[in-house]
Design an enzyme around this catalytic site. Structure first.
Site, mmCIF file in Angstrom:
data_model
loop_
_atom_site.group_PDB
_atom_site.id
_atom_site.type_symbol
_atom_site.label_atom_id
_atom_site.label_comp_id
_atom_site.label_asym_id
_atom_site.label_seq_id
_atom_site.Cartn_x
_atom_site.Cartn_y
_atom_site.Cartn_z
ATOM 1 N N HIS A 117 -10.947 0.488 1.802
ATOM 2 C CA HIS A 117 -10.302 0.625 3.101
ATOM 3 C C HIS A 117 -11.307 0.571 4.262
ATOM 4 O O HIS A 117 -11.154 -0.210 5.199
ATOM 5 C CB HIS A 117 -9.546 1.948 3.189
ATOM 6 C CG HIS A 117 -8.377 2.050 2.261
ATOM 7 N ND1 HIS A 117 -7.595 0.971 1.923
ATOM 8 C CD2 HIS A 117 -7.838 3.126 1.613
ATOM 9 C CE1 HIS A 117 -6.633 1.377 1.105
ATOM 10 N NE2 HIS A 117 -6.767 2.660 0.894
ATOM 11 N N LYS A 132 -6.322 -1.286 -5.016
ATOM 12 C CA LYS A 132 -7.696 -0.815 -4.980
ATOM 13 C C LYS A 132 -7.837 0.437 -5.833
ATOM 14 O O LYS A 132 -6.831 1.100 -6.126
ATOM 15 C CB LYS A 132 -8.122 -0.564 -3.531
ATOM 16 C CG LYS A 132 -7.243 0.462 -2.783
ATOM 17 C CD LYS A 132 -7.653 1.882 -3.024
ATOM 18 C CE LYS A 132 -6.773 2.885 -2.329
ATOM 19 N NZ LYS A 132 -7.058 4.271 -2.691
ATOM 20 N N ARG A 155 6.121 3.133 -19.709
ATOM 21 C CA ARG A 155 6.166 3.683 -21.068
ATOM 22 C C ARG A 155 7.421 4.511 -21.340
ATOM 23 O O ARG A 155 7.742 4.781 -22.500
ATOM 24 C CB ARG A 155 4.931 4.557 -21.306
ATOM 25 C CG ARG A 155 3.643 3.759 -21.489
ATOM 26 C CD ARG A 155 2.487 4.703 -21.781
ATOM 27 N NE ARG A 155 1.260 3.983 -22.080
ATOM 28 C CZ ARG A 155 0.909 3.569 -23.296
ATOM 29 N NH1 ARG A 155 1.710 3.810 -24.321
ATOM 30 N NH2 ARG A 155 -0.236 2.933 -23.495
#
Length: 476
Positions: free
Chosen positions: A226, A134, A43
């Site tokens: 994990h 993740k 941005r």
């Protein structure tokens, strides 16, 4: 090999600390050619020169161990596009170019669905790939929805749900130790193994990551991905090959075999806590609830512990404990495989036979086998440790992940059904925690975490063993 990489979230912490240093490592090892291009999209109202200046500064700060010419080549290969990741027109401009592109979503997970939708509307060149960090989705429903969006965008083989733990040398050595050594695989089962502790305890506190962490917490940030990935590698059946289908099929089998926790199980076998003010070494740490950017009303946990059992022939009767915590007194990052005691000791009462524990150190990477040997007297017992240190890898974990992405090898990424199964395992835990069936405990920063639970001699003994192992080696 794909020669174009587009990073959405190109000015964030992940990009600065891991992605660009990984690209410099790949360049230094000769894995990236002169025609490789990187487009950063974010941005900020920057131009190419401003972005290259930023990249150069981040490489100096986080990738200073890589050769200067490799760092300079990576910075020179970058360009910048100001973009809203939810705007198809902006996204189309960022991925424009000749040939397929690898799109890396270095974004908060909440933005994944909107970003994938924008990519679909913008269109991707044939053969492109997409990379997601993740946690994959925010719950089981979200993971399924995201999988459907991705299936409309690219083939499953082109989706890389990456987990850098899978690229760690010691993590991969879990498979090597098991599958390449006759001495281990025949005893790699519940007949011989009593418990497996998969632990990621860290002295780091929030470190300015409230915008992400306070919406996720320890369970989703570490355990759901994990630590469950490590569980899969420890517990999986030997695959026919280490190819993508064989390896990922066996990992899914492990997750499908996890016995779901009931409400009563969640109360007895899970814990959550957050840190209070304290000292870690010579630094004062404020309470989590007082950290900048934290909303105390969210009651987010910084410590999570889950005990699981597998309904399988190999593992019935073995307990798997997954634990992670922030702002603890000692770093302990390992997989500890605890073997059952021998049935008889012919040594009288001199000394104690300590449990045999095989430890795969994750950070630092290494391998230790705690045994019992003969002491000073022929009939006495004493502890004995065998230690091996790993050779430093040529590539950092993110370098190996990016190389797999660019080469199109998804074996060490997470398949869609695997991501959903991981959420299925933890859904009962999330439900119990949301209903406050499991209390939010507290622990001082710099401590060993919440104290052992007072109920049940067997449970108390397991807790005491776990906390004893969290102490520095000199204190054991």
């Amino acid at each position: 090999m794909i020669n174009r990489l587009a990073i959405f979230g190109a000015t964030g912490d992940l990009t600065a600390r891991f992605l660009f240093p990984a690209l410099a490592a790949l360049r230094a090892e000769g894995n990236l050619g002169d025609h490789f291009q990187v487009t950063g999209a974010s941005r900020e109202d920057w131009d190419d020169d401003r972005y290259r200046e930023w990249v150069t500064g981040q490489l100096d700060r986080h990738g200073g161990d890589h050769p200067p010419d490799a760092r300079a080549a990576v910075a020179a290969a970058t360009r910048y596009r100001r973009a809203d990741v939810t705007d198809p027109a902006d996204v189309a401009e960022a991925v424009a170019g000749d040939g397929p592109v690898a799109v890396y979503l270095a974004l908060p997970p909440a933005l994944f669905p909107a970003a994938v939708t924008a990519l679909h509307e913008a269109g991707l060149p044939e053969g492109s790939r997409i990379v997601l960090e993740k946690p994959f989705g925010e719950d089981l429903t979200g993971a399924r929805h995201l999988n459907h969006l991705l299936a409309d965008l690219v083939p499953e083989r082109a989706v890389f749900r990456v987990d850098h733990f899978l690229a760690m040398t010691t993590v991969q050595n879990v498979l090597g130790s098991r599958l390449a050594n006759r001495v281990l695989e025949p005893i790699w089962n519940s007949t011989h193994i009593a418990e497996v502790d998969i632990v990621w305890d860290e002295t780091l506190a929030l470190e300015g990551r409230a915008a992400y962490y306070d919406t996720v917490g320890a369970l989703k940030d570490m355990v759901q991905n994990h630590l469950l990935q490590l569980l899969c590698l420890v517990a999986m059946e030997p695959p026919v090959t280490l190819g993508e289908r064989d390896l990922r099929d066996r990992k899914v089998d492990v997750l499908r075999s996890v016995r779901l926790l009931t409400e009563e199980d969640a109360v007895r076998r899970t814990r959550r806590a957050r840190y209070l003010a304290g000292r870690i070494g010579d630094r004062a740490v404020p309470a989590y609830a007082d950290e900048d950017g934290v909303d105390p009303e969210r009651r987010m946990e910084t410590y999570a512990e889950v005990e699981l059992e597998l309904d399988s022939w190999r593992w019935s009767g073995t307990r798997f404990r997954l634990r992670t915590g922030k702002a603890l007194g000692t770093d302990r990052k390992e997989v500890a495989v605890r073997f059952r005691p021998v049935p008889h000791l012919p040594f009288g009462h001199e000394g104690e036979a300590l449990p045999n524990v095989l430890r795969f150190g994750l950070e630092p990477e290494g391998l230790t086998f705690d045994l019992t040997g003969i002491g000073a007297h022929v009939h006495s017992l004493a502890p004995l440790s065998l230690t091996a240190r790993m050779e430093p890898p040529h590539l950092p974990a993110y370098g190996r992940l990016l190389l797999d992405v660019l080469n199109g090898d998804p074996a060490m990424s997470i398949r869609g059904d695997e991501a959903e199964e991981a959420w299925r395992v933890l859904t009962p835990v999330l439900a119990a925690w949301e209903r406050d069936l499991v209390p939010l405990e507290e622990y001082p920063a710099g401590s060993d975490g919440p104290p052992p639970r007072p109920h049940g001699d067997g449970q108390r003994r397991r807790d005491e063993l776990l906390y004893a192992e969290a102490a520095p080696p000199a204190a054991r």
